[in-house]
Design a protein around this motif. Structure first.
Motif, PDB file in Angstrom:
ATOM      1  N   UNK A 134      38.467  54.832  45.473  1.00 35.78           N
ATOM      2  CA  UNK A 134      39.744  54.832  46.194  1.00 35.78           C
ATOM      3  C   UNK A 134      40.857  54.157  45.397  1.00 35.78           C
ATOM      4  N   UNK A 135      40.553  53.806  44.149  1.00 40.84           N
ATOM      5  CA  UNK A 135      41.550  53.120  43.338  1.00 40.84           C
ATOM      6  C   UNK A 135      41.701  51.661  43.688  1.00 40.84           C
ATOM      7  N   UNK A 136      40.684  51.094  44.309  1.00 42.25           N
ATOM      8  CA  UNK A 136      40.768  49.702  44.744  1.00 42.25           C
ATOM      9  C   UNK A 136      40.288  48.685  43.738  1.00 42.25           C
ATOM     10  N   UNK A 137      39.758  49.141  42.603  1.00 43.35           N
ATOM     11  CA  UNK A 137      39.303  48.244  41.535  1.00 43.35           C
ATOM     12  C   UNK A 137      39.887  48.692  40.204  1.00 43.35           C
ATOM     13  N   UNK A 189      45.049  41.909  48.351  1.00 42.54           N
ATOM     14  CA  UNK A 189      45.766  42.953  47.622  1.00 42.54           C
ATOM     15  C   UNK A 189      45.973  44.226  48.447  1.00 42.54           C
ATOM     16  N   UNK A 190      45.044  44.531  49.356  1.00 43.37           N
ATOM     17  CA  UNK A 190      45.091  45.798  50.085  1.00 43.37           C
ATOM     18  C   UNK A 190      46.397  46.019  50.854  1.00 43.37           C
ATOM     19  N   UNK A 191      46.965  45.016  51.526  1.00 43.85           N
ATOM     20  CA  UNK A 191      48.225  45.260  52.248  1.00 43.85           C
ATOM     21  C   UNK A 191      49.363  45.717  51.337  1.00 43.85           C
ATOM     22  N   UNK A 192      49.258  45.379  50.047  1.00 47.00           N
ATOM     23  CA  UNK A 192      50.279  45.792  49.079  1.00 47.00           C
ATOM     24  C   UNK A 192      49.865  47.062  48.338  1.00 47.00           C
ATOM     25  N   UNK A 193      48.742  47.654  48.759  1.00 49.55           N
ATOM     26  CA  UNK A 193      48.204  48.870  48.134  1.00 49.55           C
ATOM     27  C   UNK A 193      47.954  48.670  46.639  1.00 49.55           C
ATOM     28  N   UNK A 194      47.483  47.483  46.289  1.00 45.26           N
ATOM     29  CA  UNK A 194      47.195  47.165  44.893  1.00 45.26           C
ATOM     30  C   UNK A 194      45.692  47.004  44.699  1.00 45.26           C
ATOM     31  N   UNK A 195      45.167  47.452  43.559  1.00 44.96           N
ATOM     32  CA  UNK A 195      43.737  47.280  43.294  1.00 44.96           C
ATOM     33  C   UNK A 195      43.415  45.852  42.895  1.00 44.96           C
ATOM     34  N   UNK A 196      42.146  45.514  42.936  1.00 46.59           N
ATOM     35  CA  UNK A 196      41.674  44.194  42.503  1.00 46.59           C
ATOM     36  C   UNK A 196      41.401  44.242  41.003  1.00 46.59           C
ATOM     37  N   UNK A 197      42.136  43.468  40.197  1.00 44.02           N
ATOM     38  CA  UNK A 197      41.869  43.438  38.757  1.00 44.02           C
ATOM     39  C   UNK A 197      40.657  42.550  38.457  1.00 44.02           C
ATOM     40  N   UNK A 233      47.701  46.639  37.760  1.00 48.67           N
ATOM     41  CA  UNK A 233      46.465  45.897  37.493  1.00 48.67           C
ATOM     42  C   UNK A 233      46.292  45.650  36.000  1.00 48.67           C
ATOM     43  N   UNK A 234      46.596  46.661  35.186  1.00 51.16           N
ATOM     44  CA  UNK A 234      46.473  46.500  33.744  1.00 51.16           C
ATOM     45  C   UNK A 234      47.463  45.458  33.222  1.00 51.16           C
ATOM     46  N   UNK A 235      48.652  45.403  33.817  1.00 54.36           N
ATOM     47  CA  UNK A 235      49.622  44.391  33.405  1.00 54.36           C
ATOM     48  C   UNK A 235      49.152  42.987  33.791  1.00 54.36           C
ATOM     49  N   UNK A 236      48.529  42.862  34.961  1.00 52.55           N
ATOM     50  CA  UNK A 236      47.980  41.566  35.370  1.00 52.55           C
ATOM     51  C   UNK A 236      46.888  41.124  34.389  1.00 52.55           C
ATOM     52  N   UNK A 237      45.964  42.027  34.090  1.00 54.19           N
ATOM     53  CA  UNK A 237      44.869  41.696  33.172  1.00 54.19           C
ATOM     54  C   UNK A 237      45.404  41.394  31.777  1.00 54.19           C
ATOM     55  N   UNK A 263      39.963  38.543  39.167  1.00 58.46           N
ATOM     56  CA  UNK A 263      38.613  37.979  39.140  1.00 58.46           C
ATOM     57  C   UNK A 263      38.145  37.966  37.689  1.00 58.46           C
ATOM     58  N   UNK A 264      37.543  36.866  37.276  1.00 55.99           N
ATOM     59  CA  UNK A 264      36.935  36.765  35.946  1.00 55.99           C
ATOM     60  C   UNK A 264      35.437  36.645  36.127  1.00 55.99           C
ATOM     61  N   UNK A 265      34.685  37.546  35.501  1.00 55.16           N
ATOM     62  CA  UNK A 265      33.226  37.490  35.555  1.00 55.16           C
ATOM     63  C   UNK A 265      32.692  37.354  34.141  1.00 55.16           C
ATOM     64  N   UNK A 266      31.443  36.920  34.044  1.00 53.05           N
ATOM     65  CA  UNK A 266      30.848  36.713  32.728  1.00 53.05           C
ATOM     66  C   UNK A 266      30.908  35.254  32.358  1.00 53.05           C
TER      67      UNK A 266
END
Length: 509
Positions: free
Chosen positions: A474-477, A427-435, A118-122, A386-389
């Motif tokens: 749960x490590x999902x975000x 993302x959940x099927x790949x066990x990856x959090x939402x960045x 997730x950090x690499x994606x961001x 997701x981009x917020x702000x």
């Protein structure tokens, strides 16, 4: 030619939202390779299309390198000197600076590869923002600056609100192909349900600048502020891949957005009088083909969800005409949609602007047919973050980011929830959090603005984690925050560890 053009115009001026069959020659297109054909349509700007395709390849390659790099590093994480090797590898392949200390692993405490991904994606998204892509590709229209043309057509500023859906991530650069010079504001909301009061403030800021500095033109000039709302629909899976905020019902999506545009127009008349009336325009996007529906206003400025000019139909109807005849056919289609003669002076400005958008989109329709066999393979959501702000326009690509503009989570809760639901399902099927990236802009000319922006970014990040605490636990975000000066300078990452106690590595693009 005029008879053929008029026939094409009548066909293109559709009278109802419908789900088109595959384009003519679909079977032949399906058998083709992904290599583009030598151009076919006389109005498709292939120089722009090729440049946009190269940009898309660069963006896709940057994100595509993340998983293979982490997969290669993962089995070696317990080896001696792994941390230094991993930091060097991430810098060389992903151009990300992650401190070696954050990459230390042991058999009792292995790397949190989900968080690292997730950090690499961001971090990659932030790096691409600072890449400074050329976004002025469509600045000239037949040799004349686009901003000069829109003033001639009667508009001095354009405010665009697309749906937050990531399939509209390229709405200005790719789908509509309008240069930044003519877009004063661009904010995304779920279902494109923009805040009317915020749009009024946008108008007020533009008009104050016109009165004070005469830019983009003098306050007494007979031009208007144009508000554009962009909804979307799916021609492949209309009941499942349309706008999530409107239950994949394109009639409902178009009707709700038209009502919101009418509310904005009424608010302007009530607050500032008839002399300050604005122009509004409703546009629909088929997210499977990037073709657009332009709901051309009639002579009174009224739009109807059942009346629009369709770029896909126009593409097929004009592909074999000479360039000038193809332009005439588009103008005839727009006039037929408006219900006015093609030489009607009162509606000319809006009609020519609608024709400009349709002509621009023909290039995108052709690009999708060339490189994607007519329709995107992924009809649904594949957004990476997701981009917020505040909005991010620097990096545009279909299905890149779900963007939800908000100053607080309370005001944007519905948009945020829609985005998290969509990306978590992907993302959940790949066990990856939402960045999630909290992105706040500030005016460096205002004393204390940078500090205020940082505080706001922290509050936004904290509120996101609090609202979705169970998923985060749960490590999902994975939430990061950055601030940026409005002059487009480098991003400044905000260290959230002090406020959230998160030990995951900070990513510096």
């Amino acid at each position: 030619m005029r008879g053929a053009a008029l026939h094409a115009a009548r066909r293109a001026a559709a009278t109802g939202p419908r789900h088109r069959p595959p384009p003519r020659g679909w079977d032949a297109w399906s058998a083709r390779t992904s290599e583009p054909a030598a151009g076919r349509h006389p109005l498709a700007d292939r120089t722009v299309s090729q440049a946009l395709h190269r940009r898309a390849d660069e963006i896709e390659a940057a994100f595509g390198a993340i998983a293979p790099t982490l997969q290669e590093l993962a089995p070696r994480q317990f080896a001696p000197e792994f941390a230094a090797h991993a930091a060097a590898t991430l810098h060389a392949r992903l151009q990300l600076d992650i401190p070696a200390a954050a990459l230390v692993a042991s058999w009792t405490a292995p790397l949190d590869l989900r968080a690292l991904h997730a950090h690499c994606v961001l971090g990659t998204f932030c790096r691409l923002i600072e890449r400074a892509f050329d976004r002025g590709l469509s600045h000239l229209v037949d040799g004349e600056p686009a901003d000069a043309l829109i003033r001639r057509w009667g508009f001095h500023a354009i405010d665009i609100t697309p749906c937050a859906d990531g399939r509209l991530s390229g709405v200005t650069d790719y789908i509509l192909r309008v240069p930044p010079s003519i877009v004063a504001f661009r904010e995304s909301y779920a279902g494109a349900m923009f805040d009317v009061a915020q749009s009024v403030r946008h108008w007020e800021s533009v008009e104050l600048q016109r009165w004070r500095t005469g830019t983009p033109n003098a306050a007494e000039a007979p031009t208007r502020f144009l508000k554009i709302g962009v909804y979307h629909f799916s021609s492949i899976a209309p009941r499942h891949e349309g706008c999530a905020a409107h239950g994949s019902d394109d009639v409902r999506a178009a009707g709700a957005l038209l009502e919101r545009l009418n509310q904005f127009d009424q608010a302007m008349r009530t607050l500032h009088g008839a002399r300050c009336a604005v122009a509004t325009l409703l546009i629909g996007v088929d997210t499977d083909t990037d073709a657009i529906r332009v709901h051309v206003p009639d002579a009174t400025g009224r739009m109807d969800i059942l009346r629009h000019a369709d770029s896909a139909i126009l593409y097929d109807a004009t592909a074999h005409l000479p360039r000038e005849h193809a332009k005439d056919a588009i103008r005839d289609a727009v006039a037929a949609c408006a219900g006015v003669p093609a030489d009607d002076a009162e509606t000319e400005g809006m009609r020519w602007f609608c024709g400009y958008l349709l002509k621009n989109n023909i290039g995108q329709v052709e690009a999708v047919r060339d490189w994607h066999r007519g329709r995107y393979a992924d009809a649904g959501h594949t957004e990476r973050l997701i981009v917020v702000g505040d909005p991010v326009d620097d990096v545009q690509l279909r299905n890149l980011a779900f963007q939800a503009q908000m100053r607080t989570v309370e005001e944007g809760a519905a948009d945020l929830d829609v985005g998290i639901r969509i990306l978590h399902a992907h993302h959940a099927p790949h066990r990856l959090p939402v960045p999630i990236l909290a992105h706040i802009r500030f005016d460096p000319r205002i004393p204390g603005a940078a500090v205020t922006a940082e505080q706001q970014a922290r509050r936004l990040a904290a509120a996101i984690l609090a609202r979705h605490a169970a998923l985060a636990a749960r490590g999902g975000l994975s939430v990061a925050a950055v601030v940026r000066a409005a002059d487009g300078s480098a991003l400044t990452p905000i260290d959230l560890t002090a406020s959230h106690g998160d030990a995951s590595p900070e990513v510096h693009p």
